[in-house]
Design an enzyme around this catalytic site. Structure first.
Site: not given
Ligand code: IMP
Ligand code: MG
Length: 174
Positions: A96-97, A100, A104-105, A149, A162
């Site tokens: 994963e990138d 947050d 998602t994970l 962000f 990107r």
């Molecule tokens: P989560 O499900 O809330 O953990 O969100 C994860 C997804 O939100 C990441 O895979 C990103 O695609 C997007 N995301 C969350 N924070 C950022 C950020 O600071 N910059 C860009 N994308 C983000």
């Molecule tokens: Mg992601």
């Protein structure tokens, strides 16, 4: 006006990715890894990481988006590209990138386990601990970052930035 301030330089990214690759290689030993990239943000990281890993691996890709339906905590995950239906015997490593909220994970880990994966691990380049609501095991983390962000190295703001070679923080000024 939007500007981007450097948070993690290209050199620091490279150095840490090499370290992560070494740690992951040591962790799996001789085992084969089934690496799953979470698109689009994880694409650069997955390729750079796998390049440095000294293990046999398979590659797969997922595309997911999370929708908040009304409130933040009731987000629904939409899968538009999925991994294999049967993961029996696979050592799944999600790449994963950024983590947050962790929603998602949390969803992806449950999905892999329900498909009989032998082992499920997570490697994320970035983690925002102050924002994480879901209790998920993050096995390999590149950098813990503040609640900002961020963009670059695959991460976007409305599909932009990107292409940056570094991780930067978005700044909005008028
Ligand atoms: P989560 O499900 O809330 O953990 O969100 C994860 C997804 O939100 C990441 O895979 C990103 O695609 C997007 N995301 C969350 N924070 C950022 C950020 O600071 N910059 C860009 N994308 C983000
Ligand atoms: Mg992601």
């Amino acid at each position: 006006m939007e500007t981007v301030e450097v948070l993690i330089s290209r050199d620091k990214l490279k150095k840490r990715i090499n370290e992560l690759a070494e740690i992951i290689t040591g962790f799996y030993g001789e085992k084969s890894v089934y690496a799953v990239c979470v698109l689009k943000g994880g694409a650069m990281f997955m390729v750079d990481l796998l390049h440095e890993i000294e293990l046999p691996y398979e590659m797969n890709f997922m595309s997911v988006s999370s929708y908040a339906d009304g409130t933040e905590s009731s987000g629904v995950i939409n899968v538009s590209l999925d991994m294999d239906d049967d993961l029996t015997g696979k050592n799944v490593l999600f790449v994963e990138d950024i983590v947050d909220s962790g929603r998602t994970l949390d969803f992806l880990i449950k999905r892999a386990k329900s498909r009989n994966a032998a082992d499920v691990r997570v490697c994320t380049l970035l983690h925002k601990p102050d924002r994480t609501l879901f209790d998920i095991p993050l096995d390999f983390v590149g950098f813990e970052i503040p609640d900002e962000f961020v963009v670059g190295y695959g991460l976007d703001y409305n599909q932009k930035y990107r292409d940056l070679k570094y991780i930067g923080m978005m700044r909005f000024e008028d």
